[in-house]
Design a protein around this motif. Sequence first.
Motif, PDB file in Angstrom:
ATOM      1  N   GLY A 145       0.819  -1.205   0.000  1.00 34.82           N
ATOM      2  CA  GLY A 145       0.000   0.000   0.000  1.00 34.82           C
ATOM      3  C   GLY A 145       0.855   1.258   0.000  1.00 34.82           C
ATOM      4  O   GLY A 145       0.580   2.216  -0.742  1.00 34.82           O
ATOM      5  N   LEU A 146       1.899   1.259   0.809  1.00 28.27           N
ATOM      6  CA  LEU A 146       2.808   2.405   0.842  1.00 28.27           C
ATOM      7  C   LEU A 146       3.456   2.614  -0.515  1.00 28.27           C
ATOM      8  O   LEU A 146       3.621   3.743  -0.979  1.00 28.27           O
ATOM      9  CB  LEU A 146       3.881   2.178   1.916  1.00 28.27           C
ATOM     10  N   ALA A 150      -2.716   2.448   3.736  1.00 26.90           N
ATOM     11  CA  ALA A 150      -1.264   2.695   3.732  1.00 26.90           C
ATOM     12  C   ALA A 150      -0.886   3.605   2.566  1.00 26.90           C
ATOM     13  O   ALA A 150       0.009   4.442   2.687  1.00 26.90           O
ATOM     14  CB  ALA A 150      -0.518   1.370   3.648  1.00 26.90           C
ATOM     15  N   ALA A 151      -1.581   3.436   1.420  1.00 23.13           N
ATOM     16  CA  ALA A 151      -1.317   4.290   0.265  1.00 23.13           C
ATOM     17  C   ALA A 151      -1.623   5.748   0.590  1.00 23.13           C
ATOM     18  O   ALA A 151      -0.887   6.660   0.184  1.00 23.13           O
ATOM     19  CB  ALA A 151      -2.154   3.826  -0.928  1.00 23.13           C
ATOM     20  N   LEU A 152      -2.706   5.972   1.319  1.00 24.80           N
ATOM     21  CA  LEU A 152      -3.079   7.333   1.701  1.00 24.80           C
ATOM     22  C   LEU A 152      -1.992   7.974   2.554  1.00 24.80           C
ATOM     23  O   LEU A 152      -1.653   9.146   2.380  1.00 24.80           O
ATOM     24  CB  LEU A 152      -4.409   7.303   2.456  1.00 24.80           C
ATOM     25  N   VAL A 153      -1.421   7.192   3.471  1.00 19.23           N
ATOM     26  CA  VAL A 153      -0.316   7.703   4.285  1.00 19.23           C
ATOM     27  C   VAL A 153       0.851   8.111   3.391  1.00 19.23           C
ATOM     28  O   VAL A 153       1.441   9.186   3.557  1.00 19.23           O
ATOM     29  CB  VAL A 153       0.136   6.634   5.308  1.00 19.23           C
ATOM     30  N   PHE A 170      15.108   6.878  -2.171  1.00 22.63           N
ATOM     31  CA  PHE A 170      15.257   5.891  -1.095  1.00 22.63           C
ATOM     32  C   PHE A 170      13.953   5.137  -0.867  1.00 22.63           C
ATOM     33  O   PHE A 170      13.940   3.910  -0.741  1.00 22.63           O
ATOM     34  CB  PHE A 170      15.699   6.604   0.190  1.00 22.63           C
ATOM     35  N   PHE A 171      12.837   5.870  -0.809  1.00 24.33           N
ATOM     36  CA  PHE A 171      11.570   5.219  -0.480  1.00 24.33           C
ATOM     37  C   PHE A 171      11.035   4.384  -1.640  1.00 24.33           C
ATOM     38  O   PHE A 171      10.385   3.361  -1.423  1.00 24.33           O
ATOM     39  CB  PHE A 171      10.549   6.253  -0.017  1.00 24.33           C
ATOM     40  N   LEU A 172      11.280   4.806  -2.883  1.00 30.27           N
ATOM     41  CA  LEU A 172      10.924   3.955  -4.010  1.00 30.27           C
ATOM     42  C   LEU A 172      11.721   2.660  -3.972  1.00 30.27           C
ATOM     43  O   LEU A 172      11.191   1.567  -4.203  1.00 30.27           O
ATOM     44  CB  LEU A 172      11.165   4.695  -5.330  1.00 30.27           C
ATOM     45  N   ALA A 173      13.023   2.774  -3.662  1.00 30.41           N
ATOM     46  CA  ALA A 173      13.867   1.582  -3.562  1.00 30.41           C
ATOM     47  C   ALA A 173      13.492   0.737  -2.346  1.00 30.41           C
ATOM     48  O   ALA A 173      13.564  -0.498  -2.387  1.00 30.41           O
ATOM     49  CB  ALA A 173      15.341   1.989  -3.474  1.00 30.41           C
ATOM     50  N   PHE A 174      13.074   1.396  -1.259  1.00 34.28           N
ATOM     51  CA  PHE A 174      12.593   0.674  -0.072  1.00 34.28           C
ATOM     52  C   PHE A 174      11.412  -0.223  -0.453  1.00 34.28           C
ATOM     53  O   PHE A 174      11.349  -1.393  -0.061  1.00 34.28           O
ATOM     54  CB  PHE A 174      12.166   1.689   0.993  1.00 34.28           C
TER      55      PHE A 174
END
Length: 246
Positions: free
Chosen positions: A119-120, A180-183, A197-201
């Motif tokens: 979701g994130l 989670a997507a909304l967050v 970083f977050f895309l790779a996470f």
Amino acid sequence: MIPWKSFAAALAAGAAAGVGALPLLFISEIPLWIQDALLGFAGGMMIGAASLSLVPSALDQGGLVQVLLGLFAGAGSLTLLDLLLPHLHSTAAKKSAAQEQQHSLLILAAIVLHNLPEGLTMGIGLASGTDRIGLILTLAIGIQNIPEGLLAALPLLERGVSGGKAVGLALATGLMEPLAALVGMLLIGFLRGILGFFLAFSAGAMFYVVADTLIPDSNDHGYERLSTLGFFLGFALLLSINHLLA
């Protein structure tokens, strides 16, 4: 401000888990060869989304160092999650009704926690400013949620949960993804400098789930060739989507 169109897309992708579980209203078991093929298919979709969309975009946004750190952080986070809440598989041993109920709740908790990174991922992709990335990720996660919802609800059915309730619980676990997507969407403004970083996470979390769970589980019943075929079909579908939307 909440991006309602993007949230609606994430909501549809999450609801696909409930759609996938609908056959359990009419049948009580799924042959193992179909389960293994579906696991392979979901794995191929996830590897395709991570390697063809997330990692290239992460490199463009943040460079190699951010990507390497993000990949290991994503995989490391799910490693810790697995240590806290290990994989739960069916066992032949008889359990009491209370034990069966507890085991079913643990299965649901594990599914919810493993859905949150997906979701994130959707939220970050949808709010990243690149419509193509968000669309590809949402389509990929929505499509692979269909077999995932079916396979998530099946253990509940085997433990005495009714078909309708199993479908409802599968839908509920899938709907954790749009939350989670909304967050991710709401936080994107604070993450711009480290978006790579977050895309790779997110990619690292996907790689981990496939390598640690989907592939081993799909090779556990003697149908390795079918699960491998499913994997390639999933990857081919994601590659086609990626190409058509390029």
